[in-house]
Each structure stands twice: as structure tokens, then as C-alpha cells.
Design a protein around this motif. Structure first.
Motif, mmCIF file in Angstrom:
data_model
loop_
_atom_site.group_PDB
_atom_site.id
_atom_site.type_symbol
_atom_site.label_atom_id
_atom_site.label_comp_id
_atom_site.label_asym_id
_atom_site.label_seq_id
_atom_site.Cartn_x
_atom_site.Cartn_y
_atom_site.Cartn_z
ATOM 1 N N ASP A 3 31.047 12.740 19.303
ATOM 2 C CA ASP A 3 30.916 11.298 19.894
ATOM 3 C C ASP A 3 29.569 11.080 20.372
ATOM 4 O O ASP A 3 29.018 11.577 21.288
ATOM 5 N N VAL A 87 29.661 7.694 16.209
ATOM 6 C CA VAL A 87 30.155 9.190 15.897
ATOM 7 C C VAL A 87 29.290 9.773 14.739
ATOM 8 O O VAL A 87 28.924 9.016 13.919
ATOM 9 N N GLY A 148 36.856 2.480 18.332
ATOM 10 C CA GLY A 148 36.158 3.544 18.368
ATOM 11 C C GLY A 148 36.910 4.945 18.225
ATOM 12 O O GLY A 148 37.020 5.774 17.508
ATOM 13 N N ARG A 149 38.092 4.629 19.252
ATOM 14 C CA ARG A 149 39.054 6.148 19.331
ATOM 15 C C ARG A 149 39.894 5.934 17.953
ATOM 16 O O ARG A 149 40.133 6.932 17.610
ATOM 17 N N TYR A 150 40.211 4.910 17.505
ATOM 18 C CA TYR A 150 40.895 4.827 16.036
ATOM 19 C C TYR A 150 40.138 5.412 15.257
ATOM 20 O O TYR A 150 40.560 6.429 14.222
ATOM 21 N N ALA A 152 37.686 7.636 15.497
ATOM 22 C CA ALA A 152 37.508 9.136 15.474
ATOM 23 C C ALA A 152 39.000 9.687 15.048
ATOM 24 O O ALA A 152 38.941 10.975 14.381
ATOM 25 N N GLU A 153 39.976 9.422 15.442
ATOM 26 C CA GLU A 153 41.223 9.940 15.198
ATOM 27 C C GLU A 153 41.593 9.823 13.608
ATOM 28 O O GLU A 153 42.226 10.930 13.047
ATOM 29 N N ALA A 154 41.129 8.717 12.953
ATOM 30 C CA ALA A 154 41.166 8.584 11.528
ATOM 31 C C ALA A 154 40.524 9.711 10.725
ATOM 32 O O ALA A 154 40.853 10.487 9.739
#
Lengths: 168, 399
Positions: A3, A87, A148-150, A152-154
Motif C-alpha cells: 500500500d 498500491v 482502495g480497500r476493494y 486491494a482485496e480483489a
């Protein structure tokens, strides 16, 4: 995957071909290094994204504002640091991973180091920037902060079969 | 429906409350032709908005129907920050780009969506100047130097590049703090910590809705629908038909010459203990035994300030005069009477509360400052954010 959302990010807008474009040193879909080690990305027609270490944020902003003002052309510089997520995806299988969530051809011939494009990654509008380091293939992925978190999780999900590591 | 008076809004009416309004849309506008753009987008005038000033604006689509609203502040000679409704942020951005790219490519304006770049906190109540003043340095908050509908830039709780607005939706003296998003939680916690002696408390959307209803402020999409033109939304004062052009002007010229249609009005049930549910129909006798629908309740709540039920409603223009008594049909079949009020505002129609003059506060001797690097904050924020795949997305989990 790491990140890098804390990096300074500036959006620059100006005519796609003109004094500002020449001052920034790159055009649409390509990247270059600025004099202060910032990464200048031609993220769209007449649109640039400039990435820099947070500690250099004030200096980079001042330089960009000074350069654009001295060009005597209509241009703007907007600080996007807090509004976007960033990221880095790095490793020999990173292109294979991206290919699972993005329909772009990531082969070296089509998307070599220094190329940039805005496309759909995991169905999310994302700037994809090929930025190899020490010969290791790498990609910077830049999107709206709230997504952003989505993203990263993907990426973690898509990278499981390649042994992806998430580094904070 | 009879509801007990809520207890949350007195915090804002009597002390100071804070609410997270981050989702409100934000567009950064730069260039020498921004005023031309704003004049085209909004029904009101923008040419004379000075640096440091704020104006409320209403956008209509080309059919004159109210599309969005919000305040825009002029931060610099060629730099403006526009607010949109939360749900309208994306639509307005596309609308703005359409005007710039398709209709007026000769205008020098750059628009950048910055909704997620700023956390936004509304600080409202008689003690809001005192509380905000404790955390700001270098910004004179006195009523003379920083009057209503003005905007300033500066440092808040040790965070640079903040934008401080003196605006409000609650009808009280109030400020809105735009804080670089990574520091939003820090400023929120600083407000709670340093406002304890002032009775500070967080308030939520329900309390905000009651406060705005007491004040009679419009919510696009609740007090309007897909057919509501500007004059039907009580926006007569804002529409400037003497402007050369703006989106929706031909339709509004036509509506201005009409006497019929609907009007947004304030309504108070004669029996103040009854709160007619939102969307209750307003009726009058029709032919024979039938009833004609002549309007509807848009919002309704029990007012903790007035201790009686209050409403706004869309009502046939022929019935919209103050003092007119109308019939509201409740879902259970009962009819109640309600009276049209003189103003949309049920509380403080003259605006004395939001113009409140208090002593200029002193900043804290040692104002709080954010701890930790921005990189660490960004990681933490990403961890805290809720997220999900775009609609329809399926992610195949690999073994």
C-alpha cells in the motif's frame, strides 16, 4: 503488493501538446522521472499524475506550480494525496495476476516498462502504470480512495494462486 | 402516528454538535472561466462572488426540473470548491464535464472530483465558534471578520490545507471543516476532546433531518421529485431570469408565467401531537364523493424545539397561501387538518441563530497535532473502510 497510498499525488491538467507537456517531459500513456525523483505519469490526454515521496510533497508541489505558471499557458495543479489510493504490485507473476482482473494485454511488447493507461481493474476505474524496479516487473495501481480497500482485496483474491504477499 | 420528541437535536440548538458529512460531493474548479461555468450551471448569479465568499446554488436540468444543489466557495482568484448532494456527486461531475467538453470547449476550466480527498465535519450550535476557535490558528473567527457564507483556508488541529466554511444546514451558528481525508479522524477526536466543557456531542442524520426541517431547508429528491421545477421548490428568490442563459432557463421562463402547478410550503398539523407520515396525501373534495389529490407531505417530524409536529409539503398553488387549512389523509384512513405556514422555516425564519455573535475565541495554547505518518494513516484508513465489489461483480476464489 504494498500500500503506497501515503505517497504524495498531484494531478496536473494542461493542453496535451504545449509548453506544460514539454516541461513535464512526457505525454499521454508514458512515464518519466522528474528532477526530484518524482514519477510523472501521462495518465490521460492533457492530464498527468505526479507521484512523490510524502517527505518531498511540498517541494514537488512548489516545483509543479512554478513550472506550470512559468509556461504562460492555462494549467492547474491539484493535490490528490488524500483523495486517491495507490498500491504497487511487483513480482514476476504480477502480469499474470493482473490479467485475471483486467482485459489489457500486459505482455512486454504491448505494455512495456514506462507505459501508463486508465482502464478497468476488477471493474474499477484504475490508472495502471508499468514501473519495473531492478528488473522486477511492477505495476502501480491508482484509484479513488473509497475504492482502495476493494481494489486491494480483489488483487489479493486474484493473487492467491500466485502466492501473493500483502505488505503494509 | 404519534412520536415522542427526540432528544438529540437540543445539543445543536443549545450547545454544540458535530456530524460527519464527508459523503457530500466536492468538485475542485480552476480557471479564469469558472464564473461563466457556474452561471451556466446554476439558476442564480455568480459573476460577483468575491474571493472568500460562499453562495448557495441550485442546478436545473434542461427541462427546468431541480437536479442538484449545494454551496460553492471561491478560494482564490481562479479557484473554487463546489459542493453537491451526496447522491448527485457523480451526476454533477458528468454534467459539468458535458458543459465543458461538448457545449463550451473554449472555456478555460479544469474540474477535478475531490469528494474522497476531504473528510467533512459540520460543527453546529451556539458554542461552535468557541469550539472551532480552540483548534484553529491564524483564522479570525469573529463575526465581523468571518461572517456567514464565507470560506477560509488554514490549519485545524495541527492539520494544514484545511478549508473552513461558515455555512450550515441546521439553522444554527455553524462551521464546516474540510480536512485532508487521512486526518479526518484526528480532527473529529480533537473536536470531541476539546469541546467536553461546551457539551459537545456527535449527532447523526436523523437529528440533522429534524434540524433542517425546523429551518425549512430543501433536500433535493425528498422535497422535490422528477417533475419539480425550480418555482415549485420554493426557489423563486434564486432564479434569475435576467441572466443571459442557464440550463433550464426556457422552461423556467414558461413556468414563471404560469399560475398553477405545485408549490413547496411549510405545514403544521392543527393537532400538533400527530405526525403525518411522509408521502401522506393532501386531499380536497372532488366531484360527488371522490377526493382530489392536491399535494403530499414531503418530510414530517415532531419538532423538539416547538414541541409540535411540523412538515413540508408539495401543495397545489391555489392552496399555498399562508393560513390556508388543508386536509391530510393518513394511511389509516383518518383525515387531519394542517395549516400552511408563512415561511418554510418553522424555527427562526429571520435567521438570528445562524447570525449569532459571540466573543472571538482564543486558540489552545498547545493545539493538538496529528500523530504518526500519513502512510500509516492511509493504511489504517484503508483497513477501516467498508468496501465491496461493484454491483454484479463476482470474484472467483482460486484454490
Amino acid at each position: 503488493m504494498i500500500d503506497l497510498s501515503g505517497m504524495a499525488k498531484f494531478g496536473v491538467r494542461a493542453a496535451s501538446e504545449g509548453p506544460v507537456a514539454r516541461a513535464l517531459g512526457t505525454g499521454f500513456a508514458r512515464t518519466t522521472r522528474g528532477p526530484d525523483a518524482s514519477l510523472v505519469v501521462g495518465s490521460g490526454p492533457g492530464e498527468w499524475l505526479v507521484l512523490a515521496e510524502q517527505a518531498a510533497s511540498s517541494d514537488v508541489r512548489a516545483r509543479l506550480e512554478s513550472e506550470t505558471q512559468s509556461c504562460d499557458a492555462f494549467a492547474s495543479v491539484v493535490d490528490l494525496t488524500h483523495g486517491r489510493a495507490l498500491v504497487r504490485l511487483a513480482g514476476p507473476r504480477s502480469a499474470d495476476l493482473l490479467s485475471k482482473v483486467c482485459s489489457i494485454d500486459f505482455s512486454d511488447d504491448v505494455t512495456p516498462d514506462g507505459s501508463a493507461l486508465r482502464t478497468s481493474v476488477a471493474r474499477l476505474v484504475t490508472d495502471v502504470i508499468r514501473d519495473d524496479q531492478d528488473g522486477v516487473p511492477g505495476y502501480l495501481l491508482h484509484c479513488e480512495r473509497s475504492s482502495g480497500r476493494y481494489l486491494a482485496e480483489a488483487l489479493v483474491d486474484a493473487g492467491t494462486e500466485f502466492g501473493i504477499e500483502s505488505i503494509r | 402516528m404519534v412520536l415522542p420528541p427526540p432528544t438529540t437535536s437540543p445539543t445543536v440548538r443549545e450547545n454544540v454538535g458535530i456530524i460527519d458529512v464527508t459523503p457530500i460531493g466536492k468538485l475542485d474548479l480552476r480557471g479564469p472561466d469558472v464564473a461563466k461555468l457556474l452561471n451556466q450551471l446554476y439558476v442564480n448569479k455568480w459573476s460577483k462572488l468575491g474571493v472568500g465568499r460562499v453562495r448557495y446554488g441550485v442546478m436545473c436540468a434542461e427541462d427546468g426540473v431541480v437536479m442538484d444543489d449545494g454551496v460553492t466557495g471561491r478560494l482564490g482568484e481562479d479557484h473554487y470548491l463546489m459542493s453537491t448532494t451526496s447522491s448527485g456527486a457523480g451526476t454533477v461531475w458528468e454534467w459539468v464535464e458535458n458543459w465543458l467538453q461538448a457545449e463550451h470547449p473554449e472555456w478555460q476550466v479544469h474540474v477535478t472530483p475531490v469528494t474522497t480527498a476531504y473528510a467533512r465535519i459540520n460543527v453546529a450550535g451556539p458554542h461552535s465558534r468557541e469550539l472551532v476557535g480552540r483548534l484553529t490558528g491564524g483564522i479570525d473567527l469573529s463575526a465581523e471578520s468571518f461572517p456567514y457564507m464565507n470560506v477560509r483556508s488554514g490549519r485545524i488541529a495541527g492539520v494544514d490545507d484545511c478549508v473552513l466554511w461558515r455555512i450550515g444546514f441546521t439553522g444554527q451558528l455553524s462551521y464546516e471543516l474540510h480536512v485532508p481525508a487521512g486526518y479526518g479522524l484526528h480532527v473529529w477526536e480533537a473536536l470531541l476532546e476539546h469541546g467536553q466543557d461546551l457539551g459537545v456531542a456527535a449527532f447523526g442524520v436523523e437529528a440533522q433531518r429534524i434540524l433542517r426541517l425546523e429551518k425549512g431547508h430543501l433536500i433535493v429528491g425528498q422535497d422535490t421529485d422528477g417533475l419539480t421545477r425550480a418555482y415549485s421548490a420554493g426557489l423563486d428568490w434564486a432564479v434569475k431570469l435576467d441572466k443571459a442563459d442557464f440550463a433550464g432557463k426556457p422552461e423556467l421562463v414558461w413556468q414563471h408565467g404560469e399560475t398553477g402547478g405545485m408549490r413547496l410550503v411549510g405545514l403544521q398539523p392543527v393537532d400538533g401531537s400527530i405526525v403525518p407520515p411522509e408521502a401522506s396525501q393532501i386531499v380536497r373534495p372532488g366531484r360527488g364523493t371522490t377526493l382530489d389529490i392536491v399535494g403530499r407531505i414531503t418530510p414530517s417530524r415532531m419538532s423538539p424545539t416547538l414541541r409540535q409536529s411540523i412538515c413540508l409539503g408539495q401543495l397545489d398553488a391555489s392552496l399555498a397561501s399562508a393560513g390556508t387549512e388543508v386536509t391530510v389523509r393518513l394511511p389509516d384512513g383518518r383525515d387531519i387538518s394542517a395549516r400552511v405556514t408563512e415561511h418554510l422555516a418553522h424555527v427562526d425564519p429571520s435567521g438570528e441563530r445562524q447570525q449569532l455573535v459571540t466573543d472571538a475565541p482564543e486558540p489552545l495554547a498547545a493545539p493538538p497535532s496529528p500523530r504518526g505518518s500519513l502512510a500509516a494513516r492511509s493504511s489504517r484508513t484503508m483497513c477501516l473502510q467498508r468496501s465491496g465489489p461493484p454491483e454484479g461483480q463476482r470474484i472467483r476464489r482460486c484454490a
